[in-house]
Scaffold this motif. Structure first.
Motif, PDB file in Angstrom:
ATOM      1  N   SER A  60      38.837  46.335  35.358  1.00  0.00           N
ATOM      2  CA  SER A  60      38.927  45.653  36.385  1.00  0.00           C
ATOM      3  C   SER A  60      39.539  43.782  35.657  1.00  0.00           C
ATOM      4  O   SER A  60      39.807  43.380  34.767  1.00  0.00           O
ATOM      5  CB  SER A  60      37.818  45.443  36.488  1.00  0.00           C
TER       6      SER A  60
ATOM      7  N   ASN B 249      40.191  39.742  35.446  1.00  0.00           N
ATOM      8  CA  ASN B 249      39.218  39.059  34.999  1.00  0.00           C
ATOM      9  C   ASN B 249      38.861  38.171  36.328  1.00  0.00           C
ATOM     10  O   ASN B 249      39.028  37.258  37.074  1.00  0.00           O
ATOM     11  CB  ASN B 249      40.255  37.910  34.510  1.00  0.00           C
ATOM     12  N   PRO B 250      37.138  37.690  36.039  1.00  0.00           N
ATOM     13  CA  PRO B 250      36.408  37.520  37.769  1.00  0.00           C
ATOM     14  C   PRO B 250      36.330  36.139  37.186  1.00  0.00           C
ATOM     15  O   PRO B 250      36.638  35.344  38.423  1.00  0.00           O
ATOM     16  CB  PRO B 250      35.020  37.573  37.252  1.00  0.00           C
ATOM     17  N   PHE B 251      37.191  35.799  36.489  1.00  0.00           N
ATOM     18  CA  PHE B 251      37.089  34.458  36.056  1.00  0.00           C
ATOM     19  C   PHE B 251      38.490  33.838  37.344  1.00  0.00           C
ATOM     20  O   PHE B 251      38.879  32.010  37.596  1.00  0.00           O
ATOM     21  CB  PHE B 251      37.650  33.722  34.814  1.00  0.00           C
ATOM     22  N   LYS B 252      39.819  34.832  36.859  1.00  0.00           N
ATOM     23  CA  LYS B 252      40.923  34.557  37.806  1.00  0.00           C
ATOM     24  C   LYS B 252      41.077  34.323  39.591  1.00  0.00           C
ATOM     25  O   LYS B 252      41.762  33.566  39.840  1.00  0.00           O
ATOM     26  CB  LYS B 252      41.924  35.392  37.309  1.00  0.00           C
ATOM     27  N   ILE B 253      39.921  35.683  39.409  1.00  0.00           N
ATOM     28  CA  ILE B 253      39.570  35.346  40.957  1.00  0.00           C
ATOM     29  C   ILE B 253      38.840  34.782  41.374  1.00  0.00           C
ATOM     30  O   ILE B 253      39.564  34.155  42.953  1.00  0.00           O
ATOM     31  CB  ILE B 253      38.590  36.951  41.581  1.00  0.00           C
ATOM     32  N   ILE B 254      37.914  33.559  41.066  1.00  0.00           N
ATOM     33  CA  ILE B 254      37.666  32.290  41.597  1.00  0.00           C
ATOM     34  C   ILE B 254      38.289  31.324  41.304  1.00  0.00           C
ATOM     35  O   ILE B 254      37.698  30.078  41.798  1.00  0.00           O
ATOM     36  CB  ILE B 254      35.814  32.469  41.135  1.00  0.00           C
TER      37      ILE B 254
END
Lengths: 74, 170
Positions: free
Chosen positions: A2, A4-9
């Motif tokens: 999946s 990187n959630p850091f990039k999404i936020i």
């Protein structure tokens, strides 16, 4: 894998347009203040030394450039 | 440097600085003021920039430190210093990293907001901006082991906060 959630936020906000004017206005003010401060914190001894050194160098170069007087052919 | 040339630097880096401030403070109005101050600080300190690192890294360092100082002053919830001389263990590092990167984005955002600003900044630097350890050493002025340990501790605390906030979830 999946994303990187850091990039999404990650924030995508752009700085407001007036910020550029504010920053550059403050920069000009700082430049002005720095020049005023320089008037008071300048080291007079050092400045004098620099002037003397430069004057001395130009004087010596002038004397070095001086062409010898033509010799008397007679 | 004159104001016009500095304006070119502003145009090139202002969005990144502003976004970094928003990421660290979660406050756009405050980020406006911080961005202004960071560029002014950069202008005054420009003579000290020694070209050992990239200009972007140098500006990032000012941004990071200025935001963190501001948050520490206002929030006064700095975590206690960790023992930075202890070596980070790679196994723990991998386990925490996998778990952290598998969090849902909205939950991660909540966790980051609840974290100490210093921990939040470490995680953003490492996983959002993907700074190398070398760049992080330059920004933080720390040794390699200290940087690794801070990242590890930030990850531990983020996951602890996550489990505290979302206890019912696996």
């Amino acid at each position: 894998m999946s994303e990187n959630p850091f990039k999404i936020i990650r924030s995508t906000d752009l700085p407001p347009d007036n910020l550029r004017t504010d920053v550059l206005g403050s920069v000009k003010m700082v430049m002005l203040l720095m020049r005023v401060v320089q008037l008071f914190v300048a080291d007079p001894g050092s400045a004098l030394f620099e002037n003397v050194r430069i004057l001395g160098r130009s004087a010596s170069s002038r004397s070095g450039d001086r062409t010898p007087p033509p010799s008397d052919p007679t | 440097m004159d104001a016009d040339r500095f304006g070119m630097l502003y145009d090139r880096y202002s969005a990144k600085v502003f976004q970094k401030c928003v990421g660290m403070t979660r406050d756009k109005d405050l980020s406006h003021d911080l961005t202004h101050d960071i560029f002014l600080k950069a202008f005054v300190g420009l003579a000290k920039f020694d070209h050992r690192s990239k200009f972007g890294t140098w500006l990032y360092s000012i941004t990071y430190n200025y935001c963190l100082d501001h948050l520490r002053k206002t929030q006064r919830n700095r975590t206690s210093d960790v023992d930075e001389e202890t070596g980070a263990t790679d196994m723990a590092e991998d386990r925490y990293e996998i778990e952290l990167l598998s969090l849902r984005a909205d939950r991660l955002s909540t966790v980051l907001e609840a974290l100490d600003p210093a921990d939040r900044a470490m995680l953003l630097m490492k996983y959002q901006d993907e700074l190398s350890i070398k760049d992080m050493m330059d920004v933080l002025v720390l040794s390699e082991s200290a940087v690794k340990m801070r990242v590890l501790r930030a990850r531990e605390r983020a996951l602890a906060k996550y489990h505290q906030l979302y206890r019912e979830e696996p």
